[in-house]
Design a protein around this motif. Structure first.
Motif, PDB file in Angstrom:
ATOM      1  N   LYS A 150       6.075  -0.474  -6.417  1.00 55.43           N
ATOM      2  CA  LYS A 150       5.998  -1.348  -5.251  1.00 55.43           C
ATOM      3  C   LYS A 150       7.078  -0.912  -4.266  1.00 55.43           C
ATOM      4  CE  LYS A 150       4.169  -5.237  -7.885  1.00 55.43           C
ATOM      5  NZ  LYS A 150       3.900  -4.380  -9.056  1.00 55.43           N
ATOM      6  N   VAL A 151       6.617  -0.480  -3.115  1.00 54.76           N
ATOM      7  CA  VAL A 151       7.524   0.091  -2.114  1.00 54.76           C
ATOM      8  C   VAL A 151       7.190  -0.514  -0.759  1.00 54.76           C
ATOM      9  CG1 VAL A 151       8.343   2.177  -0.960  1.00 54.76           C
ATOM     10  CG2 VAL A 151       7.719   2.254  -3.389  1.00 54.76           C
ATOM     11  N   ILE A 181      12.121  -3.137  -0.583  1.00 55.38           N
ATOM     12  CA  ILE A 181      11.603  -3.240  -1.942  1.00 55.38           C
ATOM     13  C   ILE A 181      11.413  -1.843  -2.501  1.00 55.38           C
ATOM     14  CG2 ILE A 181       9.681  -4.063  -3.352  1.00 55.38           C
ATOM     15  CD1 ILE A 181       9.225  -6.185  -1.120  1.00 55.38           C
ATOM     16  N   GLY A 182      12.016  -1.591  -3.632  1.00 57.51           N
ATOM     17  CA  GLY A 182      11.965  -0.261  -4.245  1.00 57.51           C
ATOM     18  C   GLY A 182      13.112   0.633  -3.816  1.00 57.51           C
ATOM     19  N   ASN A 183      13.921   0.167  -2.821  1.00 59.46           N
ATOM     20  CA  ASN A 183      15.089   0.925  -2.348  1.00 59.46           C
ATOM     21  C   ASN A 183      14.740   2.363  -1.954  1.00 59.46           C
ATOM     22  OD1 ASN A 183      17.031  -1.201  -2.689  1.00 59.46           O
ATOM     23  ND2 ASN A 183      16.927  -0.833  -4.906  1.00 59.46           N
ATOM     24  N   SER A 196       7.034   7.929  -5.328  1.00 62.02           N
ATOM     25  CA  SER A 196       5.896   8.396  -6.115  1.00 62.02           C
ATOM     26  C   SER A 196       4.880   9.009  -5.166  1.00 62.02           C
ATOM     27  CB  SER A 196       5.254   7.238  -6.894  1.00 62.02           C
ATOM     28  OG  SER A 196       4.730   6.280  -5.997  1.00 62.02           O
ATOM     29  N   ARG A 197       3.977   9.748  -5.746  1.00 58.17           N
ATOM     30  CA  ARG A 197       2.901  10.338  -4.947  1.00 58.17           C
ATOM     31  C   ARG A 197       1.930   9.238  -4.543  1.00 58.17           C
ATOM     32  NH1 ARG A 197      -2.226  12.772  -6.262  1.00 58.17           N
ATOM     33  NH2 ARG A 197      -2.820  14.325  -4.670  1.00 58.17           N
ATOM     34  N   GLY A 198       1.583   9.220  -3.245  1.00 59.97           N
ATOM     35  CA  GLY A 198       0.673   8.173  -2.803  1.00 59.97           C
ATOM     36  C   GLY A 198       0.421   8.244  -1.314  1.00 59.97           C
ATOM     37  N   VAL A 199      -0.322   7.215  -0.837  1.00 59.88           N
ATOM     38  CA  VAL A 199      -0.632   7.106   0.576  1.00 59.88           C
ATOM     39  C   VAL A 199       0.251   6.004   1.155  1.00 59.88           C
ATOM     40  CG1 VAL A 199      -2.421   6.583   2.290  1.00 59.88           C
ATOM     41  CG2 VAL A 199      -2.993   7.876   0.227  1.00 59.88           C
ATOM     42  N   TYR A 200       0.959   6.325   2.259  1.00 63.77           N
ATOM     43  CA  TYR A 200       1.938   5.422   2.841  1.00 63.77           C
ATOM     44  C   TYR A 200       1.580   5.104   4.287  1.00 63.77           C
ATOM     45  CZ  TYR A 200       4.968   6.487  -1.181  1.00 63.77           C
ATOM     46  OH  TYR A 200       5.479   6.634  -2.440  1.00 63.77           O
TER      47      TYR A 200
END
Length: 285
Positions: A150-151, A181-183, A196-200
């Protein structure tokens, strides 16, 4: 003489016989008299009793007449009451007929509602089944999301007054955060680091103040330019610009905002937080 004596004796005998007969008749008469006296006494007693009986009969007759009159009056009242009850019963029967009709209508309505309720219950059962499936899916997604990172961040405050100008392209450092959140955002360097790898998703708002003023903002992924926004203030008040991107990042990739180095490019900030930089993880890959 003897003849006369015999005749005299015969006469005496006849007289004695007559006297005997008369005594017998007298005794019989006295007996009858005694019997008559007894009968008279008995008759007097009977007559007295009869008089008492007749008086009693008259009293009873008077009482019976009074009772009969009372009974007749009560009978008349009863007949009047019966007539009233009969009329009332007729009204009650009419009311009962109306109530029965309403009851029949109510029963018909109840049957219709029962049929409708059965249909609603069947529909509710279907909806409940779908709801259970949805709840199951939500629980599954919740379990899946619980395992996902969770970012999200939203940063502000570049300083007070004008920021810049800079002699070269410079990363903007937003020193405070509304949330982090997630710093993943570093308040000391101004860089966002992908956890982490993902779509932002990223967005920003920039502001300048006064005339003439210009601003030239870049968003970088690592050292790759993603977007560039230029704004010029010719009216003397506040001038704003904003933009947003959705970008795929690998673990450790960075994203930051940079101000172009030039003597005419600068931003303006205050306690009202005119400049912000925000982003969050849409979903991991």
């Amino acid at each position: 003489m003897e003849a006369r004596l015999a005749a005299s004796e015969e006469v005496n005998q006849q007289n004695a016989a007559k006297r005997t007969a008369m005594e017998a008749r007298l005794a019989a008469s006295e007996k009858v008299n005694r019997q008559n006296a007894a009968n008279l006494a008995q008759l007097s007693s009977v007559e007295m009793r009869l008089n008492l009986s007749e008086s009693r009969v008259e009293q009873l007759a008077d009482k019976n007449e009074a009772q009969l009159s009372g009974v007749e009056m009560r009978a008349n009242l009863s007949e009047s009451r019966l007539e009233q009850l009969a009329k009332k019963n007729e009204a009650n029967l009419a009311q009962l007929s109306s109530v029965e009709m309403r009851l029949n209508l109510s029963e018909s309505r109840v049957e219709q509602l029962a049929d409708k309720n059965e249909a609603k219950l069947a529909q509710l059962s279907s909806v409940e089944m779908r709801l259970n499936q949805s709840v199951s899916r939500v629980e599954q997604l919740a379990r899946e999301n619980a395992d996902q990172p969770k970012v999200a961040f939203s940063a502000y405050h570049l300083g007070a007054g004008y920021i810049g100008p800079y002699s070269s392209l410079t990363t903007l450092v937003y020193q405070r955060v509304f949330s982090n959140i997630g710093n993943a955002y570093n308040q000391s360097t101004g860089f966002f680091h992908a956890a982490s790898r993902g779509v932002y998703f990223f967005t920003f708002t920039a502001a300048t103040y006064g005339s003439p003023q210009s601003m030239n903002i870049y968003m970088y992924k690592n050292n790759q330019q993603l977007i560039r926004n230029y704004g010029q203030n010719n009216h003397g008040g506040f001038e704003y610009m904003s933009n947003a991107v959705v970008v795929e990042l690998e673990l450790g990739d960075t994203v930051d905002l940079r101000l172009q180095g030039h003597s005419s490019y600068r931003l303006y900030d205050s306690s009202h937080n005119h400049n912000t930089f925000s982003g969050f993880l849409l979903y991991p890959l």
